[in-house]
Write a protein that holds these residues in place. Sequence first.
Motif, PDB file in Angstrom:
ATOM      1  N   GLU A   1       0.806  -1.215   0.000  1.00 51.91           N
ATOM      2  CA  GLU A   1       0.000   0.000   0.000  1.00 51.91           C
ATOM      3  C   GLU A   1       0.843   1.271   0.000  1.00 51.91           C
ATOM      4  O   GLU A   1       1.877   1.361   0.666  1.00 51.91           O
ATOM      5  CB  GLU A   1      -0.923   0.007   1.227  1.00 51.91           C
ATOM      6  CG  GLU A   1      -1.965  -1.095   1.191  1.00 51.91           C
ATOM      7  CD  GLU A   1      -2.880  -1.078   2.395  1.00 51.91           C
ATOM      8  OE1 GLU A   1      -2.529  -0.407   3.401  1.00 51.91           O
ATOM      9  OE2 GLU A   1      -3.955  -1.732   2.352  1.00 51.91           O
ATOM     10  N   ILE A   2       0.373   2.235  -0.763  1.00 51.80           N
ATOM     11  CA  ILE A   2       0.912   3.602  -0.740  1.00 51.80           C
ATOM     12  C   ILE A   2      -0.221   4.497  -0.272  1.00 51.80           C
ATOM     13  O   ILE A   2      -1.325   4.454  -0.823  1.00 51.80           O
ATOM     14  CB  ILE A   2       1.402   4.035  -2.132  1.00 51.80           C
ATOM     15  CG1 ILE A   2       2.571   3.153  -2.577  1.00 51.80           C
ATOM     16  CG2 ILE A   2       1.831   5.510  -2.112  1.00 51.80           C
ATOM     17  CD1 ILE A   2       3.016   3.417  -4.008  1.00 51.80           C
ATOM     18  N   THR A   3       0.050   5.295   0.761  1.00 54.25           N
ATOM     19  CA  THR A   3      -1.011   6.075   1.386  1.00 54.25           C
ATOM     20  C   THR A   3      -0.884   7.559   1.068  1.00 54.25           C
ATOM     21  O   THR A   3       0.145   8.044   0.589  1.00 54.25           O
ATOM     22  CB  THR A   3      -0.988   5.908   2.914  1.00 54.25           C
ATOM     23  OG1 THR A   3       0.196   6.534   3.434  1.00 54.25           O
ATOM     24  CG2 THR A   3      -1.026   4.435   3.305  1.00 54.25           C
TER      25      THR A   3
ATOM     26  N   ILE B   1       1.926  13.203   1.138  1.00 53.62           N
ATOM     27  CA  ILE B   1       2.087  14.458   1.877  1.00 53.62           C
ATOM     28  C   ILE B   1       3.522  14.601   2.387  1.00 53.62           C
ATOM     29  O   ILE B   1       4.123  15.677   2.295  1.00 53.62           O
ATOM     30  CB  ILE B   1       1.087  14.527   3.040  1.00 53.62           C
ATOM     31  CG1 ILE B   1      -0.346  14.574   2.494  1.00 53.62           C
ATOM     32  CG2 ILE B   1       1.369  15.738   3.931  1.00 53.62           C
ATOM     33  CD1 ILE B   1      -1.426  14.428   3.552  1.00 53.62           C
ATOM     34  N   ALA B   2       4.070  13.506   2.933  1.00 54.35           N
ATOM     35  CA  ALA B   2       5.436  13.556   3.456  1.00 54.35           C
ATOM     36  C   ALA B   2       6.445  13.820   2.352  1.00 54.35           C
ATOM     37  O   ALA B   2       7.426  14.540   2.552  1.00 54.35           O
ATOM     38  CB  ALA B   2       5.768  12.242   4.173  1.00 54.35           C
ATOM     39  N   THR B   3       6.199  13.244   1.167  1.00 48.66           N
ATOM     40  CA  THR B   3       7.097  13.486   0.036  1.00 48.66           C
ATOM     41  C   THR B   3       7.041  14.940  -0.398  1.00 48.66           C
ATOM     42  O   THR B   3       8.075  15.593  -0.618  1.00 48.66           O
ATOM     43  CB  THR B   3       6.729  12.575  -1.147  1.00 48.66           C
ATOM     44  OG1 THR B   3       6.813  11.203  -0.741  1.00 48.66           O
ATOM     45  CG2 THR B   3       7.660  12.812  -2.331  1.00 48.66           C
ATOM     46  N   ALA B   4       5.829  15.481  -0.512  1.00 50.49           N
ATOM     47  CA  ALA B   4       5.666  16.878  -0.941  1.00 50.49           C
ATOM     48  C   ALA B   4       6.314  17.852   0.033  1.00 50.49           C
ATOM     49  O   ALA B   4       6.849  18.883  -0.367  1.00 50.49           O
ATOM     50  CB  ALA B   4       4.185  17.202  -1.108  1.00 50.49           C
ATOM     51  N   ALA B   5       6.289  17.511   1.312  1.00 57.08           N
ATOM     52  CA  ALA B   5       6.785  18.428   2.337  1.00 57.08           C
ATOM     53  C   ALA B   5       8.281  18.662   2.263  1.00 57.08           C
ATOM     54  O   ALA B   5       8.779  19.692   2.724  1.00 57.08           O
ATOM     55  CB  ALA B   5       6.409  17.905   3.726  1.00 57.08           C
ATOM     56  N   VAL B   6       9.014  17.711   1.695  1.00 54.08           N
ATOM     57  CA  VAL B   6      10.476  17.831   1.689  1.00 54.08           C
ATOM     58  C   VAL B   6      11.052  17.976   0.285  1.00 54.08           C
ATOM     59  O   VAL B   6      12.263  17.863   0.100  1.00 54.08           O
ATOM     60  CB  VAL B   6      11.125  16.615   2.395  1.00 54.08           C
ATOM     61  CG1 VAL B   6      10.728  16.565   3.860  1.00 54.08           C
ATOM     62  CG2 VAL B   6      10.747  15.298   1.701  1.00 54.08           C
TER      63      VAL B   6
ATOM     64  N   GLU C   1       0.192  14.035  -9.109  1.00 53.31           N
ATOM     65  CA  GLU C   1       0.341  12.875  -9.975  1.00 53.31           C
ATOM     66  C   GLU C   1       1.806  12.464 -10.111  1.00 53.31           C
ATOM     67  O   GLU C   1       2.132  11.278 -10.164  1.00 53.31           O
ATOM     68  CB  GLU C   1      -0.256  13.165 -11.354  1.00 53.31           C
ATOM     69  CG  GLU C   1      -1.768  13.387 -11.344  1.00 53.31           C
ATOM     70  CD  GLU C   1      -2.525  12.167 -10.851  1.00 53.31           C
ATOM     71  OE1 GLU C   1      -2.030  11.030 -11.064  1.00 53.31           O
ATOM     72  OE2 GLU C   1      -3.597  12.344 -10.238  1.00 53.31           O
ATOM     73  N   LEU C   2       2.688  13.448 -10.186  1.00 51.34           N
ATOM     74  CA  LEU C   2       4.120  13.128 -10.280  1.00 51.34           C
ATOM     75  C   LEU C   2       4.605  12.370  -9.053  1.00 51.34           C
ATOM     76  O   LEU C   2       5.374  11.413  -9.160  1.00 51.34           O
ATOM     77  CB  LEU C   2       4.930  14.426 -10.443  1.00 51.34           C
ATOM     78  CG  LEU C   2       4.890  15.101 -11.811  1.00 51.34           C
ATOM     79  CD1 LEU C   2       5.587  16.458 -11.746  1.00 51.34           C
ATOM     80  CD2 LEU C   2       5.539  14.224 -12.869  1.00 51.34           C
ATOM     81  N   ILE C   3       4.155  12.811  -7.884  1.00 53.23           N
ATOM     82  CA  ILE C   3       4.592  12.151  -6.653  1.00 53.23           C
ATOM     83  C   ILE C   3       4.067  10.719  -6.596  1.00 53.23           C
ATOM     84  O   ILE C   3       4.798   9.781  -6.244  1.00 53.23           O
ATOM     85  CB  ILE C   3       4.125  12.953  -5.422  1.00 53.23           C
ATOM     86  CG1 ILE C   3       4.899  14.272  -5.325  1.00 53.23           C
ATOM     87  CG2 ILE C   3       4.316  12.136  -4.140  1.00 53.23           C
ATOM     88  CD1 ILE C   3       4.419  15.191  -4.231  1.00 53.23           C
ATOM     89  N   ILE C   4       2.791  10.535  -6.938  1.00 53.20           N
ATOM     90  CA  ILE C   4       2.238   9.175  -6.920  1.00 53.20           C
ATOM     91  C   ILE C   4       2.993   8.284  -7.909  1.00 53.20           C
ATOM     92  O   ILE C   4       3.351   7.142  -7.593  1.00 53.20           O
ATOM     93  CB  ILE C   4       0.733   9.195  -7.248  1.00 53.20           C
ATOM     94  CG1 ILE C   4      -0.031   9.898  -6.125  1.00 53.20           C
ATOM     95  CG2 ILE C   4       0.206   7.765  -7.443  1.00 53.20           C
ATOM     96  CD1 ILE C   4      -1.515  10.028  -6.379  1.00 53.20           C
TER      97      ILE C   4
END
Length: 282
Positions: free
Chosen positions: A40-42, A47-52, A67-70
């Motif tokens: 699973e990817i939540t 959110i954690a990826t975008a924050a940093v 979409e890029l992050i997913i």
Amino acid sequence: MPKRLTFLPSVALAAVMALPLAAETKPDASTVIARVNGDEITLGHVIATAAVLPEQYQQIEDDVLYELIIDQLIQQQLLGQQQEALTKLNTLALENEARSLRAVQTVNALIEENLTDEAIQEAYDAKYADFEGSDEFNASHILVETEEKATELKEQLDGGADFAELAKEHSTGPSGPNGGELGWFGPGQMVPEFEAAVIALEKGQVSAPVQTQFGWHVVTLNDKRKTEAPELEQVRAELAQTLQQGVIQAQIDDLTQAAEIERPALEGAGPEVMRQIELIQE
């Protein structure tokens, strides 16, 4: 340290199923937005990826960035599933990262608790309560090539000639067209010989010819003042930085004093092996 995976070209996303949210369900960090071969990817991972993300990625529009992050997380999961476990190097790097993040959390909590507007105001008041300021001078000059010319101009000024008019007519310096006015300046902003001549003058007095690397000057002191204490907003960042360093260091000192820290002396386990990367490679 292992390199972080950057955005990758699109890869096959076989066996991936994005889960649509039920209309009545409010998403939270545990909401699953994709599964990769059952893993699973939540939403929390997104959110954690975008924050940093680095600054250049923060400029991307949110719908595109989402979409890029997913896509990146799915690609990472696909590639990561090809490994049974982390290497020794990456395991140690992960431990270092976790240690660092816990330390950052402590620092952030300290800053939030101690770096208040009231604390900054108190620091400002303490620093500038007895502020006396330094001397600033407002002077004008006439710059010429020879001592003889400077002496001639000094005699004309002693006889009542207008300083600004003589500067406009005779000064070779860039301030000549402005009547020789140099504006306000403080210690260290002028060459030493010029500064010494200005300091020796009383308001309205004209100096004897002064030689510097630029030529010969006749100088007059227009005014003199003391610098004022800066406004709080001008030094807020500086005061905050000082307070922050003090709070963190005080906490480190307290924790160090209370802790039991051992650093055994080990022969051959010093700087000479620090770069032997082979010791942590499998």
